[in-house]
Motif scaffolding. Sequence first.
Motif, PDB file in Angstrom:
ATOM      1  N   ASP A  59       0.802  -1.219   0.000  1.00 13.47           N
ATOM      2  CA  ASP A  59       0.000   0.000   0.000  1.00 13.47           C
ATOM      3  C   ASP A  59       0.840   1.277   0.000  1.00 13.47           C
ATOM      4  N   PHE A  60       2.108   1.116  -0.368  1.00 11.74           N
ATOM      5  CA  PHE A  60       2.927   2.317  -0.500  1.00 11.74           C
ATOM      6  C   PHE A  60       4.068   2.033  -1.462  1.00 11.74           C
ATOM      7  N   GLN A  61       4.672   3.083  -1.943  1.00 11.94           N
ATOM      8  CA  GLN A  61       5.804   2.924  -2.855  1.00 11.94           C
ATOM      9  C   GLN A  61       7.096   2.988  -2.045  1.00 11.94           C
ATOM     10  N   ALA A  62       7.869   1.933  -2.162  1.00 12.95           N
ATOM     11  CA  ALA A  62       9.088   1.816  -1.373  1.00 12.95           C
ATOM     12  C   ALA A  62      10.298   2.259  -2.184  1.00 12.95           C
ATOM     13  N   THR A  63      10.889   3.342  -1.773  1.00  5.71           N
ATOM     14  CA  THR A  63      12.086   3.801  -2.479  1.00  5.71           C
ATOM     15  C   THR A  63      13.282   2.916  -2.152  1.00  5.71           C
ATOM     16  N   THR A  64      13.255   2.325  -0.977  1.00  6.52           N
ATOM     17  CA  THR A  64      14.361   1.467  -0.558  1.00  6.52           C
ATOM     18  C   THR A  64      13.819   0.189   0.061  1.00  6.52           C
ATOM     19  N   MET A  65      14.429  -0.918  -0.289  1.00  6.52           N
ATOM     20  CA  MET A  65      14.092  -2.190   0.346  1.00  6.52           C
ATOM     21  C   MET A  65      15.349  -2.809   0.924  1.00  6.52           C
ATOM     22  N   PHE A  66      15.171  -3.480   2.025  1.00  7.66           N
ATOM     23  CA  PHE A  66      16.292  -4.080   2.738  1.00  7.66           C
ATOM     24  C   PHE A  66      16.069  -5.587   2.832  1.00  7.66           C
ATOM     25  N   TRP A  67      17.143  -6.335   2.768  1.00  9.89           N
ATOM     26  CA  TRP A  67      17.077  -7.778   2.955  1.00  9.89           C
ATOM     27  C   TRP A  67      17.934  -8.179   4.149  1.00  9.89           C
ATOM     28  N   TYR A  68      17.322  -8.972   5.038  1.00  5.55           N
ATOM     29  CA  TYR A  68      18.002  -9.431   6.237  1.00  5.55           C
ATOM     30  C   TYR A  68      17.999 -10.954   6.267  1.00  5.55           C
ATOM     31  N   ARG A  69      18.953 -11.494   7.015  1.00  2.00           N
ATOM     32  CA  ARG A  69      18.988 -12.926   7.258  1.00  2.00           C
ATOM     33  C   ARG A  69      19.037 -13.125   8.761  1.00  2.00           C
ATOM     34  N   GLN A  70      18.298 -14.103   9.232  1.00  2.00           N
ATOM     35  CA  GLN A  70      18.277 -14.369  10.665  1.00  2.00           C
ATOM     36  C   GLN A  70      18.421 -15.864  10.907  1.00  2.00           C
TER      37      GLN A  70
ATOM     38  N   GLY B  16      15.531   0.641  -9.217  1.00  3.33           N
ATOM     39  CA  GLY B  16      16.195   0.994 -10.459  1.00  3.33           C
ATOM     40  C   GLY B  16      17.705   1.043 -10.404  1.00  3.33           C
ATOM     41  N   SER B  17      18.286   0.751  -9.258  1.00  4.41           N
ATOM     42  CA  SER B  17      19.748   0.766  -9.189  1.00  4.41           C
ATOM     43  C   SER B  17      20.265  -0.508  -8.538  1.00  4.41           C
ATOM     44  N   LYS B  18      21.561  -0.714  -8.634  1.00  6.80           N
ATOM     45  CA  LYS B  18      22.156  -1.942  -8.087  1.00  6.80           C
ATOM     46  C   LYS B  18      22.103  -1.920  -6.571  1.00  6.80           C
ATOM     47  N   ALA B  19      21.975  -3.103  -6.009  1.00  2.15           N
ATOM     48  CA  ALA B  19      21.925  -3.218  -4.550  1.00  2.15           C
ATOM     49  C   ALA B  19      23.295  -2.973  -3.935  1.00  2.15           C
ATOM     50  N   THR B  20      23.281  -2.484  -2.716  1.00  2.00           N
ATOM     51  CA  THR B  20      24.512  -2.312  -1.942  1.00  2.00           C
ATOM     52  C   THR B  20      24.583  -3.433  -0.934  1.00  2.00           C
ATOM     53  N   TYR B  21      25.627  -4.252  -1.019  1.00  2.00           N
ATOM     54  CA  TYR B  21      25.750  -5.417  -0.169  1.00  2.00           C
ATOM     55  C   TYR B  21      26.623  -5.122   1.038  1.00  2.00           C
ATOM     56  N   GLU B  22      26.256  -5.731   2.150  1.00  2.00           N
ATOM     57  CA  GLU B  22      27.075  -5.601   3.354  1.00  2.00           C
ATOM     58  C   GLU B  22      28.333  -6.459   3.199  1.00  2.00           C
TER      59      GLU B  22
ATOM     60  N   VAL C  86      28.787 -10.475   2.364  1.00  2.00           N
ATOM     61  CA  VAL C  86      27.647 -11.045   1.635  1.00  2.00           C
ATOM     62  C   VAL C  86      28.002 -11.109   0.156  1.00  2.00           C
ATOM     63  N   GLU C  87      27.938 -12.326  -0.409  1.00  2.00           N
ATOM     64  CA  GLU C  87      28.332 -12.514  -1.805  1.00  2.00           C
ATOM     65  C   GLU C  87      27.241 -12.044  -2.743  1.00  2.00           C
ATOM     66  N   LYS C  88      27.532 -11.032  -3.518  1.00  2.00           N
ATOM     67  CA  LYS C  88      26.515 -10.480  -4.407  1.00  2.00           C
ATOM     68  C   LYS C  88      26.169 -11.425  -5.554  1.00  2.00           C
ATOM     69  N   ASP C  89      27.098 -12.297  -5.931  1.00  2.00           N
ATOM     70  CA  ASP C  89      26.806 -13.238  -7.016  1.00  2.00           C
ATOM     71  C   ASP C  89      25.964 -14.412  -6.527  1.00  2.00           C
ATOM     72  N   LYS C  90      25.938 -14.603  -5.229  1.00  2.00           N
ATOM     73  CA  LYS C  90      25.158 -15.706  -4.669  1.00  2.00           C
ATOM     74  C   LYS C  90      23.757 -15.220  -4.290  1.00  2.00           C
ATOM     75  N   PHE C  91      23.677 -14.039  -3.785  1.00  2.00           N
ATOM     76  CA  PHE C  91      22.406 -13.465  -3.369  1.00  2.00           C
ATOM     77  C   PHE C  91      22.065 -12.304  -4.318  1.00  2.00           C
ATOM     78  N   LEU C  92      21.324 -12.673  -5.369  1.00  2.42           N
ATOM     79  CA  LEU C  92      20.998 -11.685  -6.393  1.00  2.42           C
ATOM     80  C   LEU C  92      19.760 -10.902  -5.995  1.00  2.42           C
ATOM     81  N   ILE C  93      19.883  -9.601  -6.001  1.00  5.58           N
ATOM     82  CA  ILE C  93      18.766  -8.746  -5.619  1.00  5.58           C
ATOM     83  C   ILE C  93      18.363  -7.882  -6.791  1.00  5.58           C
ATOM     84  N   ASN C  94      17.060  -7.883  -7.034  1.00  5.34           N
ATOM     85  CA  ASN C  94      16.494  -7.059  -8.093  1.00  5.34           C
ATOM     86  C   ASN C  94      15.384  -6.207  -7.512  1.00  5.34           C
ATOM     87  N   HIS C  95      15.442  -4.917  -7.773  1.00  2.17           N
ATOM     88  CA  HIS C  95      14.423  -3.994  -7.273  1.00  2.17           C
ATOM     89  C   HIS C  95      13.869  -3.245  -8.483  1.00  2.17           C
TER      90      HIS C  95
END
Lengths: 110, 115
Positions: free
Chosen positions: B27-38, B53-59, B62-71
């Motif tokens: 119900d809203f437009q999210a300019t930023t999304m976050f991914w967490y692991r627990q 619309g832009s590439k994710a920033t990885y902590e 965290v392997e960016k080639d293993k955890f592919l994020i698309n927004h």
Amino acid sequence: GQQLNQSPQSMFIQEGEDVSMNCTSSSIFNTWLWYKQDPGEGPVLLIALYKAGELTSNGRLTAQFGITRKDSFLNISASIPSDVGIYFCAGPGTGNQFYFGTGTSLTVIP
Amino acid sequence: GAVVSQHPSRVICKSGTSVKIECRSLDFQATTMFWYRQFPKQSLMLMATSNEGSKATYEQGVEKDKFLINHASLTLSTLTVTSAHPEDSSFYICSASFGSPDTQYFGPGTRLTVL
């Protein structure tokens, strides 16, 4: 990264008792947030604090933003069984980073 | 209040396969999304931050080639765990923000089990 340490790690209390937990940081935070997480679910925001020294209540919950900006406290009064869960402090770091504390697990015995 | 959904809520897969997890702000437009692991009995660890619309920033770590994020849109972000292994088994939680990071709304999480 920044570390947020919470204590106690776990608490077992009788229904009706008050609860107090705290969160300390290795560095200054400008915002403190307290979340509750039920098993198998995402965290839910309880209270947000934006100013050093601020004391904010949400029903039976009261949280304070420490004056040093390196700590925060959460109190729950007259606990009830549905207060069971894990409580996390959290805060934003630089940029879009966001850090969660180590968590305090609360068990309320009816 | 703002609602964030995740799909699937649970997934079991074989080692070596890839798994896609969706996160939607309903119900809203999210300019930023976050991914967490627990991991069990542990805190949430931020994996990556993604802006529409832009590439994710990885902590760090965290392997960016293993955890592919698309927004791809303001209401949808996906996390793909590629070539999953048993050690990737965890609870993955997304959150969405339309302003500063301290205004995050969390999804219900996805339990991933890799056999």
